[in-house]
Design a protein around this motif. Structure first.
Motif, PDB file in Angstrom:
ATOM      1  N   LYS A   1       4.975   4.426  -6.968  1.00  0.00           N
ATOM      2  CA  LYS A   1       4.698   4.737  -5.565  1.00  0.00           C
ATOM      3  C   LYS A   1       3.312   5.359  -5.357  1.00  0.00           C
ATOM      4  O   LYS A   1       2.959   5.674  -4.224  1.00  0.00           O
ATOM      5  N   ILE A   2       2.569   5.539  -6.452  1.00  0.00           N
ATOM      6  CA  ILE A   2       1.274   6.226  -6.341  1.00  0.00           C
ATOM      7  C   ILE A   2       0.121   5.309  -6.725  1.00  0.00           C
ATOM      8  O   ILE A   2      -0.872   5.180  -6.002  1.00  0.00           O
ATOM      9  N   ASP A   3       0.249   4.644  -7.893  1.00  0.00           N
ATOM     10  CA  ASP A   3      -0.848   3.815  -8.400  1.00  0.00           C
ATOM     11  C   ASP A   3      -0.230   2.697  -9.238  1.00  0.00           C
ATOM     12  O   ASP A   3       0.204   2.935 -10.380  1.00  0.00           O
ATOM     13  N   LEU A   4      -0.242   1.479  -8.698  1.00  0.00           N
ATOM     14  CA  LEU A   4       0.420   0.366  -9.383  1.00  0.00           C
ATOM     15  C   LEU A   4      -0.289  -0.028 -10.673  1.00  0.00           C
ATOM     16  O   LEU A   4       0.347  -0.476 -11.626  1.00  0.00           O
TER      17      LEU A   4
ATOM     18  N   GLY B   1       9.631  -5.659 -12.904  1.00  0.00           N
ATOM     19  CA  GLY B   1       9.909  -6.500 -11.749  1.00  0.00           C
ATOM     20  C   GLY B   1       9.480  -5.830 -10.458  1.00  0.00           C
ATOM     21  O   GLY B   1       8.896  -6.466  -9.571  1.00  0.00           O
ATOM     22  N   THR B   2       9.760  -4.511 -10.343  1.00  0.00           N
ATOM     23  CA  THR B   2       9.366  -3.767  -9.149  1.00  0.00           C
ATOM     24  C   THR B   2       7.852  -3.706  -9.008  1.00  0.00           C
ATOM     25  O   THR B   2       7.300  -3.871  -7.908  1.00  0.00           O
ATOM     26  N   ILE B   3       7.153  -3.463 -10.129  1.00  0.00           N
ATOM     27  CA  ILE B   3       5.674  -3.372 -10.092  1.00  0.00           C
ATOM     28  C   ILE B   3       5.073  -4.686  -9.620  1.00  0.00           C
ATOM     29  O   ILE B   3       4.230  -4.717  -8.707  1.00  0.00           O
ATOM     30  N   TYR B   4       5.497  -5.799 -10.222  1.00  0.00           N
ATOM     31  CA  TYR B   4       4.944  -7.105  -9.834  1.00  0.00           C
ATOM     32  C   TYR B   4       5.350  -7.484  -8.412  1.00  0.00           C
ATOM     33  O   TYR B   4       4.614  -8.172  -7.702  1.00  0.00           O
TER      34      TYR B   4
ATOM     35  N   ASN C   1      -1.193  -1.530  -3.376  1.00  0.00           N
ATOM     36  CA  ASN C   1       0.020  -2.131  -2.813  1.00  0.00           C
ATOM     37  C   ASN C   1      -0.363  -3.280  -1.883  1.00  0.00           C
ATOM     38  O   ASN C   1      -0.846  -3.072  -0.772  1.00  0.00           O
ATOM     39  N   THR C   2      -0.119  -4.504  -2.355  1.00  0.00           N
ATOM     40  CA  THR C   2      -0.541  -5.697  -1.616  1.00  0.00           C
ATOM     41  C   THR C   2       0.146  -5.807  -0.265  1.00  0.00           C
ATOM     42  O   THR C   2      -0.483  -6.157   0.741  1.00  0.00           O
ATOM     43  N   GLU C   3       1.443  -5.526  -0.232  1.00  0.00           N
ATOM     44  CA  GLU C   3       2.182  -5.649   1.022  1.00  0.00           C
ATOM     45  C   GLU C   3       1.626  -4.711   2.087  1.00  0.00           C
ATOM     46  O   GLU C   3       1.449  -5.088   3.255  1.00  0.00           O
ATOM     47  N   SER C   4       1.326  -3.466   1.682  1.00  0.00           N
ATOM     48  CA  SER C   4       0.777  -2.493   2.621  1.00  0.00           C
ATOM     49  C   SER C   4      -0.591  -2.945   3.143  1.00  0.00           C
ATOM     50  O   SER C   4      -0.892  -2.818   4.329  1.00  0.00           O
TER      51      SER C   4
END
Length: 561
Positions: free
Chosen positions: A49-52, A83-86, A285-288
């Motif tokens: 949640k901080i730095d992917l 999986g969550t990271i990708y 975070n790509t989505e953000s």
């Protein structure tokens, strides 16, 4: 000043000694391979949640160490985390590969230990995570299937820790609500969010509370209740800032920006969108980033800032398309080079189109009127057809009912005739029994008379014959009667015993005689009781059967049983 210098130097020496002590401790107490794996995995989960980039770095280090270990909970947790990271980075293909690897590990573990609580929780966790992954890809039907599977698994399997059960239900309700939110079914979404929030109130999980508050805010935003949506967004933002959840903070910035944009506070909206974009880029975070760029593009178009709208739109389009097909990047770049030219060309063509629209407007009006008339005529014809079909069906249904009623009436008449025939047959047999009894009585009387004139040696034998005839007569008459009566009325005794269990055997016999409409004289002839005794027995039976008044006869009452 000298005093402060001494304090700074003392603090520096103190912290230096701590670092050295920690380094010395690590050298003297090296971590086991399992400990290193756990350490790297925990760091990776912390950085999600901080730095992917940092999260992926530590996950890969843990992955490298895990290659020599058998499949187990650590691999499950690692694959789920990867999986969550990708997923957050927008690489859906790799993300799904890791999620399904984790699902296979959970399924294999459950085959060996189906009641293991940790394995059951892992199974639920990965089902929910797969549903979330499909939400990211806008495949909402598939997402709902996984959430329903998770809820079904939770209902069918006993999880002992109720806090875990509550936490899982919150996740399922929250993510199900997200699906309905994306489908624009806002009332359903709110219902699920409120269910999740009610459960979370007992647990007190702040991270979950922030998520739910943010999602409820989105619902109210879509319902155009901007004051209420802003209240929930700010509530969520406050919690996430306290928790240090940068991804969540970026999401709140985006939502607050949308809230301000919809209330025409464009300056505030731009401020929050840019803060969200900056934070999204910071954590990777790509989505953000996509959400922020899309929101900024819309905002710039509304404020007629077309240059910046073009720039943000180009970046947004490139990022969005790259999530689903990396091989189209070159083609997108070429399309983007032509975008500006096409946009300018469209501006020139707008006026021409407007004029064409004006010309076509009248034509469209006539076509609309004509189409409406044809449509209404079709509806009228359809309604007439449906009405005729309805009337025909009603007529057929009525005829069917009448036929069924007729069949029922005929069946009842047939049964009544059969019952009357059997009753007549039974009455005939009873008359035969009566005659038989009378014969036996006459024989008994004659033997009694003969006994008086017989010699002493024969009197005893004659008396024994009289006694035997009398006893045999009573027993045989009732046994024969009961056999024939039960054949005609098989359920009578069972119903009578069920409704009136306190009747004596003689009273049940009396009931059978009365059901055949036999009078007291006929009953007396069979039972060898006086008519007065039969009358008293009938009075007593009326009381036991709770028959009040003279309106209902005993025979009619018993015939209805």
């Amino acid at each position: 000043m000298a005093f402060f210098k001494i304090i700074y130097i003392s603090l520096f020496v103190f912290f230096l000694s701590l670092v050295q002590e920690k380094s010395s401790y690590k050298q003297n107490h090296p971590l086991t391979p399992e400990g290193e794996i756990e350490n790297y995995l925990n760091k990776s989960i912390h950085f999600v949640k901080i730095d992917l980039d940092s999260a992926l770095y530590y996950a890969n280090k843990s992955h490298k160490l895990l290659e020599d270990f058998p499949s187990g909970s650590k691999k499950f947790n690692l694959y789920k985390n990867l999986g969550t990271i990708y997923l957050e980075r927008g690489n859906y293909t790799t993300s799904m590969e890791y999620f399904f690897e984790a699902k296979d590990i959970a399924a294999s573990a459950l085959l060996l230990e189906p009641k293991n609580q940790d394995y059951m929780e892992n199974q639920l966790d990965i089902l929910i995570q797969l549903g979330v992954a499909y939400i990211y890809q806008s495949n909402y039907d598939e997402a709902i299937i996984y959430f329903n599977d998770a809820m079904l698994y939770l209902d069918e399997n006993k999880i002992e820790d109720q806090k875990v059960v509550s936490s899982i239900k919150i996740k399922i309700y929250n993510n199900t609500a997200v699906v309905f939110l994306q489908k624009q079914e806002f009332d359903k979404a709110l219902d699920y969010y409120k269910k999740a929030r009610h459960i979370n109130a007992e647990i007190g999980n702040q991270t979950t509370e922030a998520t739910l508050a943010n999602n409820i805010g989105i619902c109210y935003l879509e319902k155009k209740d901007y004051d209420l949506s802003l209240f929930f967004f700010e509530q969520s933002l406050k919690i996430r800032e306290e928790l240090g959840d940068k991804r969540g903070v970026a999401q709140c910035y985006n939502n607050i920006g949308k809230n301000h944009a919809l209330t025409n506070n464009y300056a505030k909206a731009k401020e929050y969108f840019e803060k969200a974009l900056q934070l999204g880029r910071e954590i990777g975070n790509t989505e953000s980033i996509i959400n922020s760029l899309q929101s900024l593009t819309t905002l710039f178009e509304k404020t007629q800032n077309y240059q910046e709208a073009y720039e943000t739109s180009r970046e947004w389009t490139q990022l969005k398309d790259s999530l689903f097909n990396r091989e189209t990047v070159k083609r997108i770049a070429q399309i983007e080079m032509n975008h500006k030219f096409e946009a300018q060309k469209e501006l020139y063509q707008l006026e021409l189109k407007r004029r064409e629209v004006e010309k076509d407007k009248a034509k469209l009006t006539y076509l609309t009127i004509g189409g409406s008339l044809v449509f209404l005529l079709s509806i009228a014809v359809l309604l007439i057809f449906l009405q005729k079909s309805k009337l025909k069906n009603m007529r057929l249904f009525k005829e069917k009912l009448e036929l069924k009623h007729l069949n029922t009436t005929l069946e009842k008449e047939k049964l009544k005739k059969e019952l009357d025939f059997k009753n007549r047959e039974l009455t005939t047999k009873m008359m035969y029994l009566l005659k038989k009894n009378e014969l036996m009585q006459t024989l008994s009387n004659k033997l009694s008379t003969l006994k008086k004139t017989a010699i002493s040696a024969n009197q005893k034998a004659i008396q024994e014959m009289v006694v035997e005839i009398n006893s045999k007569k009573d027993k045989d008459v009732w046994a024969e009667f009961e056999t024939h009566f039960t054949a005609v009325h098989p359920d009578f005794y069972a119903i009578l015993n069920e409704q009136f269990p306190n009747l004596t055997p003689n009273e049940r016999k009396l009931c059978a005689f009365l059901k055949l409409n036999m009078n007291s004289k006929e009953i007396s002839a069979i039972t060898f009781q006086s008519i007065n005794s039969i009358t008293v027995s009938r009075t007593r039976l009326r009381k036991k059967l709770n028959i009040i008044g003279d309106d209902t006869s005993l025979s009619n009452f018993l015939n209805n049983i």
